[in-house]
Write an enzyme that holds these catalytic residues in place. Structure first.
Site, PDB file in Angstrom:
ATOM      1  N   ASP A 175     -38.639 -35.678 -29.886  1.00  0.00           N
ATOM      2  CA  ASP A 175     -37.993 -35.287 -31.132  1.00  0.00           C
ATOM      3  C   ASP A 175     -37.205 -33.992 -30.921  1.00  0.00           C
ATOM      4  O   ASP A 175     -37.773 -32.975 -30.530  1.00  0.00           O
ATOM      5  CB  ASP A 175     -39.077 -35.078 -32.204  1.00  0.00           C
ATOM      6  CG  ASP A 175     -38.486 -34.677 -33.532  1.00  0.00           C
ATOM      7  OD1 ASP A 175     -38.162 -35.575 -34.325  1.00  0.00           O
ATOM      8  OD2 ASP A 175     -38.327 -33.462 -33.776  1.00  0.00           O
TER       9      ASP A 175
ATOM     10  N   LYS B 140     -31.263 -34.778 -35.028  1.00  0.00           N
ATOM     11  CA  LYS B 140     -31.020 -34.538 -36.463  1.00  0.00           C
ATOM     12  C   LYS B 140     -29.682 -33.851 -36.709  1.00  0.00           C
ATOM     13  O   LYS B 140     -29.239 -33.024 -35.900  1.00  0.00           O
ATOM     14  CB  LYS B 140     -32.145 -33.667 -37.049  1.00  0.00           C
ATOM     15  CG  LYS B 140     -33.538 -34.181 -36.701  1.00  0.00           C
ATOM     16  CD  LYS B 140     -34.663 -33.415 -37.349  1.00  0.00           C
ATOM     17  CE  LYS B 140     -35.990 -33.800 -36.729  1.00  0.00           C
ATOM     18  NZ  LYS B 140     -36.324 -33.064 -35.504  1.00  0.00           N
TER      19      LYS B 140
ATOM     20  N   HIS C  87     -31.198 -33.560 -41.491  1.00  0.00           N
ATOM     21  CA  HIS C  87     -32.273 -32.584 -41.270  1.00  0.00           C
ATOM     22  C   HIS C  87     -32.834 -31.992 -42.576  1.00  0.00           C
ATOM     23  O   HIS C  87     -34.044 -31.827 -42.727  1.00  0.00           O
ATOM     24  CB  HIS C  87     -31.752 -31.463 -40.356  1.00  0.00           C
ATOM     25  CG  HIS C  87     -32.814 -30.790 -39.552  1.00  0.00           C
ATOM     26  ND1 HIS C  87     -32.605 -30.306 -38.286  1.00  0.00           N
ATOM     27  CD2 HIS C  87     -34.103 -30.510 -39.826  1.00  0.00           C
ATOM     28  CE1 HIS C  87     -33.713 -29.762 -37.821  1.00  0.00           C
ATOM     29  NE2 HIS C  87     -34.643 -29.878 -38.744  1.00  0.00           N
TER      30      HIS C  87
ATOM     31  N   TYR D 158     -32.040 -27.124 -32.753  1.00  0.00           N
ATOM     32  CA  TYR D 158     -33.142 -26.601 -31.922  1.00  0.00           C
ATOM     33  C   TYR D 158     -32.656 -25.986 -30.606  1.00  0.00           C
ATOM     34  O   TYR D 158     -33.381 -25.236 -29.964  1.00  0.00           O
ATOM     35  CB  TYR D 158     -34.156 -27.696 -31.555  1.00  0.00           C
ATOM     36  CG  TYR D 158     -34.932 -28.319 -32.693  1.00  0.00           C
ATOM     37  CD1 TYR D 158     -34.958 -27.742 -33.956  1.00  0.00           C
ATOM     38  CD2 TYR D 158     -35.652 -29.491 -32.486  1.00  0.00           C
ATOM     39  CE1 TYR D 158     -35.668 -28.342 -34.984  1.00  0.00           C
ATOM     40  CE2 TYR D 158     -36.371 -30.089 -33.511  1.00  0.00           C
ATOM     41  CZ  TYR D 158     -36.364 -29.505 -34.763  1.00  0.00           C
ATOM     42  OH  TYR D 158     -37.073 -30.108 -35.767  1.00  0.00           O
TER      43      TYR D 158
END
Ligand code: A2P
Length: 324
Positions: free
Chosen positions: A54, A89, A122, A59
């Site tokens: 994930d 996302k 997201h 990120y």
């Protein structure tokens, strides 16, 4: 090499053809991303049996994850990329109808992949297009219809096998379902024994949407995390009685209530430990005790609400449609 653990899978209903998703994912969100550590942990995780990874454009882990996947393929840990399940996302700065396809293409480029298995919106909020920033400014209401149509287009184009949402309340999903021609497969939300989300889980189940837990261990060690979960007396007592760790009790609990999850660990022993949750059960009594834990949301996201018009949401109640 020890045999890899076989992680159970769930079928995502609305993806292009039946698509199985491993219930336990390796999470890659971290405050201080150490690319070498992440890469090593991903390769180790694949050796242990993790198949679902994930990530998210915000990120900063997509490139490293992509390199780790390449390495795992080179080492022959998996025969082909198809044996992995990769989720990413769409960040708020890209949550505009015309930006979705370029954003997923950018994620694919970062990951050096031709397709994602799952692409999620997201957060249910947009921010001014441009550079992706974690501390959101210039918030604006999302054009849910336009953004979802572009998400559907990304699936039709084969850029992703399935699409879904993250941090959506029942009401926001209900709204999405009024115009979606492809319903969301997944809603990824904060879910732990301290934030059980029964109403939302029931709503998702009734609508064929798989719930994925993020921060099931309370994201301990991160700037947004809490030690409430791993230090819970109720969970510690259950863990002790079963000869398991509190983390294993949390992971097993998520699985047993019918949700899936992303857990983050960069530590080999804990990666292994977190997989050892599929050959034992929590009892009805354990589940009843966990149900009694006072509820507290870790991430209400007050930073996304404002009364001066600078956010489309005036209060956290409005952001979560009362599910708080
Ligand atoms: P580490 O990477 O050192 O293992 P969450 O998945 O809720 O976001 O929590 C992630 C945090 O929990 C990380 O800090 C991770 O640290 C820690 N963690 C993961 N697995 C375990 C475990 N089995 N026992 C204790 N801490 C764990």
């Amino acid at each position: 090499m020890a045999a890899a653990t076989q992680i159970p899978e769930v079928v995502l209903d609305s993806s292009a053809g039946p698509k199985s998703m491993p219930v336990l994912a390796f999470g890659t969100a971290a405050d201080n991303l150490q690319p070498d550590t992440l890469k090593m942990a991903v390769v180790e995780a694949i050796k242990l049996g993790y198949r679902h990874f994930d990530t998210a454009s915000i990120y900063g882990s997509e490139q490293t994850l992509g390199e780790a996947i390449k390495e795992a393929l080179k080492l022959g840990l998996v025969d082909s990329r198809d044996q992995l399940f990769i989720t990413s996302k769409l960040w708020c700065n890209d949550a505009h109808p015309d930006h979705v396809i370029p954003a997923i293409k950018k994620s694919l480029q970062n990951l050096q992949l031709e397709y994602l298995d799952l692409y999620l919106i997201h957060w249910p909020i947009s921010a001014k297009p441009g550079e992706l920033v974690l501390q959101l400014v210039d918030l604006m209401p999302m054009d849910f219809k336009g953004v979802w149509a572009a998400m559907e287009e990304s699936q039709r184009l084969g850029l992703t096998k399935s699409i879904g949402v993250s941090n959506f309340s029942s009401k926001k999903i209900e709204n999405l379902l009024t115009f979606a021609s492809i319903p969301p497969s997944v809603n990824q939300v904060e879910l732990s024994p301290f934030w059980q989300q029964k109403k939302l889980r029931d709503f998702c189940k009734d609508n064929g949407i798989v719930v994925t837990a993020f921060s099931p261990l309370g994201a301990i060690g991160s700037s947004w995390g809490t030690n409430h979960v791993l230090e819970s007396k109720v969970l510690q007592d259950i863990a002790e009685a079963r000869g398991k760790t509190v983390a294993q009790v949390c992971i097993r609990w998520v699985y047993q209530i019918g949700a899936t999850l992303a857990v983050k660990s960069y530590n080999k022993e804990r990666l292994k430990q977190n997989l050892q949750v599929f050959d034992w059960e929590l009892s009805e009594d354990d589940l009843a005790k966990i149900n009694q834990i006072p509820q507290k949301k870790m991430l209400p996201r007050e930073d996304l609400v404002a009364t001066d018009g600078s956010s489309p949401y005036k209060s956290v109640e409005e952001l979560w449609d009362g599910e708080i």
